[in-house]
Write a protein that holds these residues in place. Structure first.
Motif, mmCIF file in Angstrom:
data_model
loop_
_atom_site.group_PDB
_atom_site.id
_atom_site.type_symbol
_atom_site.label_atom_id
_atom_site.label_comp_id
_atom_site.label_asym_id
_atom_site.label_seq_id
_atom_site.Cartn_x
_atom_site.Cartn_y
_atom_site.Cartn_z
ATOM 1 N N LEU A 105 40.359 39.938 48.718
ATOM 2 C CA LEU A 105 39.537 41.137 48.390
ATOM 3 C C LEU A 105 38.081 40.575 48.993
ATOM 4 O O LEU A 105 37.676 39.441 48.669
ATOM 5 C CB LEU A 105 39.329 41.838 47.315
ATOM 6 N N ALA A 106 37.222 41.266 49.502
ATOM 7 C CA ALA A 106 35.763 40.978 49.729
ATOM 8 C C ALA A 106 35.015 41.836 48.884
ATOM 9 O O ALA A 106 35.006 43.069 48.890
ATOM 10 C CB ALA A 106 35.502 41.276 51.016
ATOM 11 N N SER A 107 33.899 41.218 48.415
ATOM 12 C CA SER A 107 33.006 42.104 47.410
ATOM 13 C C SER A 107 31.701 42.656 48.209
ATOM 14 O O SER A 107 31.048 41.818 48.896
ATOM 15 C CB SER A 107 32.406 41.167 46.356
ATOM 16 N N VAL A 108 31.906 43.765 48.719
ATOM 17 C CA VAL A 108 31.016 44.401 49.629
ATOM 18 C C VAL A 108 30.513 45.898 49.182
ATOM 19 O O VAL A 108 31.240 46.631 48.833
ATOM 20 C CB VAL A 108 31.496 44.695 51.145
ATOM 21 N N ASP A 109 28.955 45.966 49.039
ATOM 22 C CA ASP A 109 28.414 47.421 48.555
ATOM 23 C C ASP A 109 28.968 47.643 47.355
ATOM 24 O O ASP A 109 29.333 48.838 46.956
ATOM 25 C CB ASP A 109 28.726 48.376 49.557
ATOM 26 N N GLY A 110 29.019 46.745 46.299
ATOM 27 C CA GLY A 110 29.378 46.911 44.907
ATOM 28 C C GLY A 110 31.076 47.276 44.787
ATOM 29 O O GLY A 110 31.603 47.603 43.660
ATOM 30 N N GLN A 111 32.086 47.004 45.779
ATOM 31 C CA GLN A 111 33.199 47.263 45.595
ATOM 32 C C GLN A 111 34.070 46.250 46.264
ATOM 33 O O GLN A 111 33.528 45.252 46.938
ATOM 34 C CB GLN A 111 33.552 48.543 46.437
ATOM 35 N N GLN A 112 35.122 46.055 45.610
ATOM 36 C CA GLN A 112 36.018 45.005 46.278
ATOM 37 C C GLN A 112 37.186 45.729 47.329
ATOM 38 O O GLN A 112 37.934 46.374 46.635
ATOM 39 C CB GLN A 112 36.975 44.221 45.170
ATOM 40 N N VAL A 113 37.274 45.276 48.469
ATOM 41 C CA VAL A 113 37.994 45.727 49.490
ATOM 42 C C VAL A 113 38.746 44.849 50.285
ATOM 43 O O VAL A 113 38.321 43.665 50.213
ATOM 44 C CB VAL A 113 36.958 46.662 50.486
ATOM 45 N N PRO A 114 39.876 45.427 50.967
ATOM 46 C CA PRO A 114 40.777 44.286 51.372
ATOM 47 C C PRO A 114 40.225 43.624 52.807
ATOM 48 O O PRO A 114 39.222 44.319 53.521
ATOM 49 C CB PRO A 114 41.927 45.520 51.871
#
Length: 401
Positions: A105-114
């Motif tokens: 997961l990548a931590s981007v814009d306050g979210q963890q996305v695939p």
């Protein structure tokens, strides 16, 4: 080649006809050295001495149990994956496997996305509900098409545009390499795919698995041959003129072998911060990337990767740095040109075979190093056969006289 190298090459040549000592001196007990040592001992019956500066075998893939009893990778997570059935079958002689598909997961814009970017990444990041066909059109609409792909930046913006490049790639790459993606060869980011489906596996290889009992156990079995001797905590230069040997296999940095005569080849290093937590799980997946915030690039939790059951868990933060053990050759045109000078010297040193990521200045995965070592073995095997054939022919000629 400097005087010291001339001296040891002459000494090696003088020993070549002798029967004492070792047939092969292997410098480095990682994948390259260990795979070759096993083949030389097991297939050809050669006497092999492995020398390593570290206190253990396995190179960067070495694993061990920490004080809490959690199996960790001291040099960061090593995930085995390959499309080569031959390579997988070869290693299967020394280990059983646990199926494992790595997820990030990548931590981007306050979210963890695939990560790699896929359909779910885009939908979650932008609050959309696109399907596979629609997300493909989305990528096309934001892509900055390049007539020529030269750099890592070109690769990404050509596929997914400037905004996603900035969110996922630019900051991570700048931390990892100490350079902007516009300064790096296209090969760096070309390794990471972009998907229009929901496949959230980090790798798509045919074979994805982890050694059932760990890498170190696999290496122990690989090197468990009576013809193989191992010296740890030893610099090969301390023994190369003392212990008799006939041919060297060198897996260390090629520029160090030649005493940096043309200058140092640039490498990136890593600093690892290991932590054990008194909880069963820390994060949802094996690795979480931090492209933009924090000084570290990623956090990995080993129990996801090893499948171990334990009341505690151990994690590692990775901090890229310029100094330290050499991990990654820096892929830039000027570095490739510098390497060519060392490569020419290596090719003119027939008593030494240069194998592995550092010795050939290549950004290889583990399976690629295994493949390179197996190819090198075939060449050595052919050379050994030719030598035997030549000796036999010479004997017949003497007999005829």
């Amino acid at each position: 080649m400097d005087a010291n190298n001339h001296e040891f090459v002459r000494a090696a040549a003088a020993r070549a006809s002798g029967h004492d000592g070792f047939d092969y001196l292997v410098v480095g007990a990682g994948f390259a050295g260990s795979v070759l040592a096993e083949r030389l001992a097991n297939v050809l019956g050669k006497r092999v001495l492995i020398v390593d500066k570290r206190s253990h075998i396995g190179g960067n893939a070495y694993d061990r149990y920490d004080d809490a009893g959690v199996l960790i990778h001291p040099y960061g997570p090593h995930i085995f994956h390959t499309n080569s059935e031959d390579i997988f079958d070869h290693l299967s002689q020394f280990t059983a496997w646990r199926p494992y598909e790595h997820r990030v997961l990548a931590s981007v814009d306050g979210q963890q996305v695939p990560m790699p970017i896929n359909l779910d990444t885009i939908n979650k990041l932008y609050g959309l509900s696109l399907n596979s066909f629609e997300v493909e059109k989305f990528f096309e609409s934001v892509a900055e098409k390049k007539d020529e792909i030269k750099t890592s930046e070109d690769v990404v913006v050509n596929k997914v545009g400037r905004e996603l490049y900035n969110k996922f790639f630019r900051g991570y790459t700048r931390k990892q390499w100490g350079l902007d993606p516009s300064e790096l060869d296209a090969s760096v980011t070309a390794r990471v795919p972009t998907r229009t489906n929901r496949d959230d596996r980090y790798f798509a290889d045919k074979f994805q698995a982890m050694p059932l009992h760990g890498y170190t156990r696999m290496f122990e079995r690989m090197l468990a041959h009576p013809n193989i001797k191992i010296m740890l905590n030893t610099d090969y230069r301390e023994v190369q003129n003392i212990v008799p040997w006939r041919h060297m296999i060198y897996t260390g940095p090629v520029d160090a072998f030649f005493d940096h005569k043309y200058g140092k080849l640039p490498y990136r290093s890593l600093r690892f911060e290991h932590t054990t937590l008194q909880q069963a799980q820390f994060q949802k997946v094996g690795t979480v990337n931090f492209p933009n915030e924090c000084a570290y690039t990623r956090v990995s939790e080993f129990k996801h990767i090893t499948g171990q059951s334990h009341a505690a868990t151990s994690i590692v933060h990775e901090y890229p740095c310029a100094e330290g053990d050499p991990y990654y050759p820096v892929p830039r045109p000027e570095n490739a040109e510098l390497y060519k000078k060392y490569q020419a010297d290596a090719e003119n040193t027939p008593e030494v075979t240069f194998v592995g990521r550092l010795a050939t200045y290549r950004y290889y995965n583990m399976d690629q190093v295994v493949g390179q070592a197996l190819t090198a073995f075939k060449k050595l095997q052919e050379a050994e056969a030719a030598q035997v054939s030549g000796t036999s022919a010479a004997g017949l000629a003497v007999a005829a006289d």
